[in-house]
Design a protein around this motif. Structure first.
Motif, PDB file in Angstrom:
ATOM      1  N   TYR A  21       0.858  -1.180   0.000  1.00 16.95           N
ATOM      2  CA  TYR A  21       0.000   0.000   0.000  1.00 16.95           C
ATOM      3  C   TYR A  21       0.896   1.231   0.000  1.00 16.95           C
ATOM      4  O   TYR A  21       1.742   1.381   0.882  1.00 16.95           O
ATOM      5  N   PRO A  22       0.742   2.134  -0.983  1.00 19.70           N
ATOM      6  CA  PRO A  22       1.667   3.263  -1.108  1.00 19.70           C
ATOM      7  C   PRO A  22       1.504   4.291   0.005  1.00 19.70           C
ATOM      8  O   PRO A  22       0.420   4.475   0.553  1.00 19.70           O
ATOM      9  N   ALA A  23       2.610   4.963   0.318  1.00 20.07           N
ATOM     10  CA  ALA A  23       2.575   6.047   1.298  1.00 20.07           C
ATOM     11  C   ALA A  23       1.997   7.299   0.657  1.00 20.07           C
ATOM     12  O   ALA A  23       2.056   7.480  -0.568  1.00 20.07           O
ATOM     13  N   LEU A  24       1.418   8.166   1.481  1.00 18.48           N
ATOM     14  CA  LEU A  24       0.959   9.466   1.008  1.00 18.48           C
ATOM     15  C   LEU A  24       2.103  10.470   1.082  1.00 18.48           C
ATOM     16  O   LEU A  24       2.922  10.416   1.996  1.00 18.48           O
ATOM     17  N   LYS A  25       2.163  11.375   0.135  1.00 19.77           N
ATOM     18  CA  LYS A  25       3.227  12.388   0.141  1.00 19.77           C
ATOM     19  C   LYS A  25       2.799  13.550   1.013  1.00 19.77           C
ATOM     20  O   LYS A  25       1.799  14.219   0.725  1.00 19.77           O
ATOM     21  N   VAL A  26       3.555  13.786   2.089  1.00 16.96           N
ATOM     22  CA  VAL A  26       3.249  14.864   3.021  1.00 16.96           C
ATOM     23  C   VAL A  26       4.545  15.525   3.455  1.00 16.96           C
ATOM     24  O   VAL A  26       5.631  14.971   3.284  1.00 16.96           O
ATOM     25  N   ASP A  27       4.445  16.733   4.005  1.00 13.20           N
ATOM     26  CA  ASP A  27       5.599  17.422   4.570  1.00 13.20           C
ATOM     27  C   ASP A  27       5.842  16.891   5.987  1.00 13.20           C
ATOM     28  O   ASP A  27       4.992  17.038   6.862  1.00 13.20           O
ATOM     29  N   VAL A  28       6.995  16.276   6.197  1.00 14.42           N
ATOM     30  CA  VAL A  28       7.303  15.637   7.477  1.00 14.42           C
ATOM     31  C   VAL A  28       7.894  16.640   8.455  1.00 14.42           C
ATOM     32  O   VAL A  28       8.869  17.328   8.146  1.00 14.42           O
ATOM     33  N   ILE A  29       7.277  16.731   9.638  1.00 18.94           N
ATOM     34  CA  ILE A  29       7.819  17.548  10.723  1.00 18.94           C
ATOM     35  C   ILE A  29       8.419  16.648  11.801  1.00 18.94           C
ATOM     36  O   ILE A  29       9.503  16.908  12.318  1.00 18.94           O
ATOM     37  N   ASP A  30       7.737  15.569  12.145  1.00 21.23           N
ATOM     38  CA  ASP A  30       8.164  14.684  13.230  1.00 21.23           C
ATOM     39  C   ASP A  30       7.542  13.321  12.975  1.00 21.23           C
ATOM     40  O   ASP A  30       6.322  13.194  12.879  1.00 21.23           O
ATOM     41  N   THR A  31       8.395  12.296  12.842  1.00 20.24           N
ATOM     42  CA  THR A  31       7.888  10.957  12.545  1.00 20.24           C
ATOM     43  C   THR A  31       7.443  10.188  13.796  1.00 20.24           C
ATOM     44  O   THR A  31       6.896   9.093  13.678  1.00 20.24           O
ATOM     45  N   THR A  32       7.653  10.779  14.991  1.00 20.64           N
ATOM     46  CA  THR A  32       7.237  10.098  16.229  1.00 20.64           C
ATOM     47  C   THR A  32       5.734   9.850  16.221  1.00 20.64           C
ATOM     48  O   THR A  32       4.956  10.750  15.937  1.00 20.64           O
ATOM     49  N   GLY A  33       5.332   8.655  16.548  1.00 20.11           N
ATOM     50  CA  GLY A  33       3.911   8.340  16.645  1.00 20.11           C
ATOM     51  C   GLY A  33       3.282   7.908  15.337  1.00 20.11           C
ATOM     52  O   GLY A  33       2.133   7.447  15.332  1.00 20.11           O
ATOM     53  N   ALA A  34       4.029   8.031  14.224  1.00 17.38           N
ATOM     54  CA  ALA A  34       3.454   7.638  12.938  1.00 17.38           C
ATOM     55  C   ALA A  34       3.172   6.138  12.897  1.00 17.38           C
ATOM     56  O   ALA A  34       2.138   5.698  12.400  1.00 17.38           O
ATOM     57  N   GLY A  35       4.113   5.339  13.436  1.00 15.22           N
ATOM     58  CA  GLY A  35       3.902   3.897  13.467  1.00 15.22           C
ATOM     59  C   GLY A  35       2.728   3.499  14.349  1.00 15.22           C
ATOM     60  O   GLY A  35       1.973   2.582  14.019  1.00 15.22           O
ATOM     61  N   ASP A  36       2.557   4.218  15.463  1.00 18.78           N
ATOM     62  CA  ASP A  36       1.430   3.941  16.359  1.00 18.78           C
ATOM     63  C   ASP A  36       0.111   4.261  15.665  1.00 18.78           C
ATOM     64  O   ASP A  36      -0.866   3.511  15.787  1.00 18.78           O
ATOM     65  N   ALA A  37       0.077   5.386  14.940  1.00 18.08           N
ATOM     66  CA  ALA A  37      -1.144   5.772  14.223  1.00 18.08           C
ATOM     67  C   ALA A  37      -1.459   4.772  13.109  1.00 18.08           C
ATOM     68  O   ALA A  37      -2.617   4.415  12.891  1.00 18.08           O
ATOM     69  N   PHE A  38      -0.406   4.318  12.414  1.00 13.66           N
ATOM     70  CA  PHE A  38      -0.622   3.331  11.358  1.00 13.66           C
ATOM     71  C   PHE A  38      -1.199   2.051  11.951  1.00 13.66           C
ATOM     72  O   PHE A  38      -2.176   1.491  11.433  1.00 13.66           O
ATOM     73  N   PHE A  39      -0.597   1.582  13.041  1.00 12.21           N
ATOM     74  CA  PHE A  39      -1.112   0.381  13.704  1.00 12.21           C
ATOM     75  C   PHE A  39      -2.569   0.566  14.112  1.00 12.21           C
ATOM     76  O   PHE A  39      -3.387  -0.347  13.952  1.00 12.21           O
ATOM     77  N   SER A  40      -2.895   1.730  14.653  1.00 11.00           N
ATOM     78  CA  SER A  40      -4.269   1.998  15.080  1.00 11.00           C
ATOM     79  C   SER A  40      -5.235   1.822  13.922  1.00 11.00           C
ATOM     80  O   SER A  40      -6.308   1.223  14.069  1.00 11.00           O
TER      81      SER A  40
END
Length: 306
Positions: free
Chosen positions: A241-260
């Motif tokens: 599943y492809p990633a969305l292109k966004v402006d990254v400020i802080d990757t912390t919590g991205a994995g938790d949100a994906f899991f959710s």
């Protein structure tokens, strides 16, 4: 009960360099302090889709711990199974470079005996009405063992994620009992004792299908940053599943949100690919802010029905 989340609360203290980071030097920037922790992040992300999850956890018995509970209450998280105790939550100190990547961190883990005590006192009532269960697989082994025992007793599906892979690889017997295990590319390599750094998403999908069948893991999703997410299940369903292109400020919590998102999707009837789509959308919103806040959604936006 909705989705029951079992995990930690942390206070995150994060420093951001406003110019190229100089190791061992002085770096001008900003410092923020926010509520964190894998379990806390996940339960808030689920609540932000208006699904009213239940959190089994602990916080410090002070004003900061009370603030964590008040915020979760505002998000419609069921906090009745949270204890206010001494050393109930951990602390994570991290430094980020100007591109939003962690360049150094130190963490203090909380005392997990309180979570085990909550399960001993309220396990039956928590699990019997749960829609599903999400757990940090690297929590203390007795907590994980009791979680799977209750899940088996009440026929509930368990979804697992990890914050410390060195501990999680000792839990292979529990991974076999999960409905779906979600981790990142590096963690998958540690789990299967292989190096996936230069493997394409398509090739990784083929590799993972063989590995989960050998390890008797039902479903697995592996995130690969801007390359998207690879998903496989033991019946042969696989893809990227492809990633969305966004402006990254802080990757912390991205994995938790994906899991959710994956947990939400699979709990409420979506395919593995559709669940990855929900996870991708949630994680893309989190990395656009230093507070790692997922915006509010309605279940209907993802075609969900409880």
């Amino acid at each position: 009960m909705g989705i029951v989340v079992i995990g930690d609360v942390f206070i995150d203290v994060k420093g951001y360099s406003t110019s190229p980071y100089i190791p061992y030097g002085r770096n001008a920037g900003t410092v923020v302090q926010i509520h964190g922790g894998v379990g806390r992040n996940v339960v808030e992300d689920i609540a932000n889709v208006e699904l009213e999850p239940t959190f089994v956890s602990a916080v410090d018995d002070d004003s900061m711990g009370e603030d964590v509970i008040r915020k979760l209450d505002r998000h419609k998280v069921n906090t009745q199974y949270m204890k206010k105790v001494e050393n109930g939550m951990g602390t994570w100190l991290a430094v980020f470079d100007h591109e939003g990547d962690v360049v150094g961190s130190i963490s203090k883990r909380p005392d997990h005996k309180w979570i085990e005590q909550i399960l001993d006192e309220h396990g039956d009532e928590i699990f019997k009405d749960a829609d599903s269960v999400a757990i940090e697989i690297d929590l203390d082994k007795d907590i994980v063992k009791k979680t799977f025992a209750y899940a088996e007793k009440y026929n509930k599906k368990v979804y697992a994620l990890v914050s410390n892979m060195s501990i999680a690889i000792e839990r292979r017997d529990f991974l076999r009992k999960t409905e779906c295990f979600v981790c990142n590319q590096q963690e998958a390599g540690i789990l299967f004792s292989e190096d996936y750094e230069n493997v394409s998403p398509e090739d990784l999908a083929d590799i993972l299908l063989e590995r989960i069948r050998s390890a008797t893991i039902s479903k697995m999703v592996v995130t690969m940053g801007d390359k998207g997410a690879v998903y496989v299940d033991e019946n042969g369903d696989k893809g990227v599943y492809p990633a969305l292109k966004v402006d990254v400020i802080d990757t912390t919590g991205a994995g938790d949100a994906f899991f959710s998102g994956v947990c939400i999707g699979l709990t409420y009837g979506k395919t593995l690919r559709e669940a990855c789509a929900i996870g991708t959308r949630l994680s893309s919103t989190v990395i656009c802010t230093s507070e790692n806040i997922c915006p509010r959604f309605m279940p209907e936006e993802f075609g969900l029905t409880r």
